[in-house]
Write an enzyme that holds these catalytic residues in place. Structure first.
Site, PDB file in Angstrom:
ATOM      1  N   CYS B  83       0.814  -1.220   0.000  1.00  0.00           N
ATOM      2  CA  CYS B  83       0.000   0.000   0.000  1.00  0.00           C
ATOM      3  C   CYS B  83       0.846   1.267   0.000  1.00  0.00           C
ATOM      4  O   CYS B  83       0.300   2.370  -0.082  1.00  0.00           O
ATOM      5  CB  CYS B  83      -0.965  -0.005   1.180  1.00  0.00           C
ATOM      6  SG  CYS B  83      -2.051  -1.438   1.136  1.00  0.00           S
ATOM      7  N   CYS B 206     -12.385   1.015   9.186  1.00  0.00           N
ATOM      8  CA  CYS B 206     -11.564   0.433   8.115  1.00  0.00           C
ATOM      9  C   CYS B 206     -11.778   1.198   6.809  1.00  0.00           C
ATOM     10  O   CYS B 206     -12.904   1.575   6.486  1.00  0.00           O
ATOM     11  CB  CYS B 206     -11.955  -1.028   7.882  1.00  0.00           C
ATOM     12  SG  CYS B 206     -12.010  -2.018   9.390  1.00  0.00           S
ATOM     13  N   SER B 207     -10.712   1.375   6.065  1.00  0.00           N
ATOM     14  CA  SER B 207     -10.827   2.060   4.769  1.00  0.00           C
ATOM     15  C   SER B 207     -11.510   1.133   3.764  1.00  0.00           C
ATOM     16  O   SER B 207     -11.510  -0.084   3.935  1.00  0.00           O
ATOM     17  CB  SER B 207      -9.447   2.478   4.269  1.00  0.00           C
ATOM     18  OG  SER B 207      -8.600   1.353   4.181  1.00  0.00           O
ATOM     19  N   LYS B 328      -9.576   6.632   4.456  1.00  0.00           N
ATOM     20  CA  LYS B 328     -10.828   6.216   5.078  1.00  0.00           C
ATOM     21  C   LYS B 328     -12.059   6.618   4.272  1.00  0.00           C
ATOM     22  O   LYS B 328     -12.994   5.823   4.110  1.00  0.00           O
ATOM     23  CB  LYS B 328     -10.905   6.826   6.493  1.00  0.00           C
ATOM     24  CG  LYS B 328     -12.189   6.530   7.232  1.00  0.00           C
ATOM     25  CD  LYS B 328     -12.320   5.036   7.447  1.00  0.00           C
ATOM     26  CE  LYS B 328     -13.728   4.580   7.704  1.00  0.00           C
ATOM     27  NZ  LYS B 328     -14.479   4.325   6.460  1.00  0.00           N
ATOM     28  N   HIS B 332      -9.287   4.205  -0.950  1.00  0.00           N
ATOM     29  CA  HIS B 332      -7.947   3.632  -0.815  1.00  0.00           C
ATOM     30  C   HIS B 332      -7.649   2.640  -1.946  1.00  0.00           C
ATOM     31  O   HIS B 332      -7.534   1.439  -1.732  1.00  0.00           O
ATOM     32  CB  HIS B 332      -7.832   2.963   0.569  1.00  0.00           C
ATOM     33  CG  HIS B 332      -6.466   2.429   0.893  1.00  0.00           C
ATOM     34  ND1 HIS B 332      -5.306   2.870   0.292  1.00  0.00           N
ATOM     35  CD2 HIS B 332      -6.073   1.474   1.789  1.00  0.00           C
ATOM     36  CE1 HIS B 332      -4.270   2.212   0.792  1.00  0.00           C
ATOM     37  NE2 HIS B 332      -4.709   1.360   1.691  1.00  0.00           N
TER      38      HIS B 332
END
Lengths: 384, 384
Positions: B83, B206-207, B328, B332
């Site tokens: 990421c 969580c994203s 978020k 993402h």
């Protein structure tokens, strides 16, 4: 440009079922450090060439893995340019040194391919082409190279025997390389009687599926002087790209990306093709070697097949090509192949290649390719 | 160090089913060229951050694709650091300019994730961790971050409300960003009533899974002066790595890789954390933002949760964090996220962020992370 090579190393290439990708990487990393007489803590950044680990092993983030292997916390990243990933990782390492941000960097190439079935490998390798047209339509790399080979034969009158001479030479060279995947001399009959994979390409015209890893440690020339490890320098790096799909190209029997990369490299080194004493070129298929020899301007267009069958590219010829055995016979763990070429050229310039040592080469070249001539990376090495 | 930013662009982030990865890349590439008032032919090299295209679309070799999109033949390669791929691609672009080999380079981040089922995505993202231990044992990223979150709560007394304040702020900011995936303001109740994903992490901690692409064009400062496009400069780049697996770490509530990257960047820029006016930090999970704020030394260890709930990281607070909505709420698309942070900071320093514009920031920071704190990349941007 003058980047010093402090150390090189290669694992054995082949079907290495007893070793994981991480094992292979660590083995090459530690051996390269030993070759350079360096401690792990002296490595300031790491560049890893790899294409397939995410797909085959669910393992990305190989930069961090390489750093962890040495118990380091340095900037580390993975470079992917299909089968030119190793060559591109070298170019990234060179840029990192030239940037002045790092004095000593490690470049690694690694691939573990033999744990999955061949259809999966064939499909994954098509990631190097354009999915939406070529892969989706059912094309494979052998089939794409077969198209190019057929066209080249038609255009230049290349014979099946001339084509086969590439593999025969490379298999012979591999018999002299203890790290090569294959160590069996082959004859023209062996090639011509091997099964057709994609007409006119036969099995022995295609490089194998392989596991393996190589590492190289490079530094600024000043650093090499400081630690008294000068001797072999990278004096040029060139890189070019072309369309992913053949349909978008005007020219199929010569690769623009290679010509661009070579031109950059020759200009940067201030030399001409005739100054190159030895080269490792991308021979994933027999014709790749022939086209590379012409695009790198060692031979005129349409003449490399004849040169090959006449022995001009043999160990004792005009310019020894793929003294290591090449991708064809040394093996082709795709992410490692570009690094493996560098290991061979460095060792040839050092004069430590034993039975396959060429006669006192001073300047050597590596040519790494991804896709059907889509990405090309050329490096030139010189012995001081 | 002074690298000029000539142009930036981002596609919309979200579930973009009507566009391919190549479409998204081309859209961002052309928009960045337009923003920079440059022709494609002025781009001398391309660095593409991407993690998942090989696995999800069978498409590797994205460097060549990006070059083909602009009808170029320049050196182009893919960078993968899970990421943090986008952040690492920026660092590679910076090195390329500092190397003196290229004057103008394009950096792209791109990912297309929403075309495959969530279990496949969850599994593929685990490529950022160590397959042989964590992935093989069934761990997922939410579960690994849940472990870290639980430990952090125990150590520092962080409350669920403090944790939730991160998402509430980021979702609010996203309502002011037309390119964000989500545009719905959320409340504490929304967070606390959302399903538990991995205790104590709830869905809204969580994203999301996203598609999107961003591009940035950077050059030497001299080139920017020549074409009269100075204004925003990258003045530092830092990068660190740590063990792929949590079990190999001594410390879980702070990430060594971020501390190393930040220290390098602050030293290179000759500034201190208090000099940063605005930052985009990696908030794949609520706790990632909290730990980042401490590792970047904006707040003391154990205090960022309180700072967050007190509004110190809001648009009008002591230091606005993730004004874009962050991973978020902006979304993402993993390879694009690091680039997206750069786009936001550049636009904030330019003062063109409209409703979410912070008050005259002069120095901004981006922090991109791969794995559970395994790779961290920090860049510092300054307005002239």
């Amino acid at each position: 440009m003058k980047i010093s090579v402090l150390g090189v190393a290669s694992t054995k290439f082949g079907e290495l079922w007893g070793k994981s990708l991480q094992d292979l990487m660590a083995e090459a990393q530690l051996a390269a450090l030993k070759d350079a007489s360096l401690q792990p803590s002296e490595v300031q950044a790491i560049f890893v060439g790899n294409m397939l680990a995410e797909k085959f092993e669910g393992q990305a983030h190989l930069g961090a893995m390489a750093s962890q292997n040495l118990n380091l916390n340095v900037p580390s990243l993975r470079i992917e340019c299909a089968c030119a990933s190793g060559g591109a990782a070298i170019a990234a390492g060179v840029r990192a040194i030239l940037s002045g941000m790092h004095e000593v960097v490690m470049v690694i190439g690694a691939e573990k391919m033999t744990d999955v079935p061949t259809p999966m490998i064939t499909s994954a390798l098509m990631g190097a082409a354009l999915y939406q047209t070529e892969h989706f339509a059912g094309a494979t790399f052998p089939s794409l190279f077969a198209l190019v080979t057929r066209l080249y034969m038609q255009k230049y009158g290349l014979t099946q025997e001339q084509l086969a001479s590439v593999s025969i030479k490379n298999h012979f060279n591999a018999t002299l390389n203890p790290l090569a995947q294959f160590s069996k001399k082959i004859t023209l009959d062996d090639v011509l009687q091997s099964p057709i994979v994609a007409d006119p390409l036969r099995l022995i015209d295609c490089s194998p599926v392989s596991d393996g890893s190589c590492a190289m440690i490079i530094s600024s020339y000043d650093y090499a002087k400081k630690i008294e490890n000068t001797g072999i320098n990278i004096i040029a790096t060139g890189m070019g790209t072309d369309a992913l799909d053949l349909a978008s190209r005007d020219e199929w029997t010569s690769f623009k990306a290679t010509k661009i990369a070579a031109e950059q490299a020759y200009r940067m080194a201030g030399i001409e093709p005739k100054d190159i004493d030895i080269a490792e070129v991308h021979d994933a298929f027999s014709l790749s070697e022939i086209i590379a020899l012409e695009d790198l301007e060692f031979f005129a267009p349409g003449t490399a097949g004849v040169a090959s069958i006449l022995g001009k590219t043999a160990l004792t010829g005009y310019i020894p090509i793929n003294s290591s055995g090449g991708l064809k016979a040394k093996g082709h763990p795709v992410g490692a192949s570009g690094l493996s070429q560098a290991v061979e050229i460095v060792n040839q310039l050092r004069g430590v290649c034993g039975a396959r040592q060429a006669k006192s080469p001073k300047i050597g070249l590596t040519h790494s390719m991804g896709g059907v001539g889509t990405t090309s990376v050329v490096h030139i090495f010189e012995k001081e």
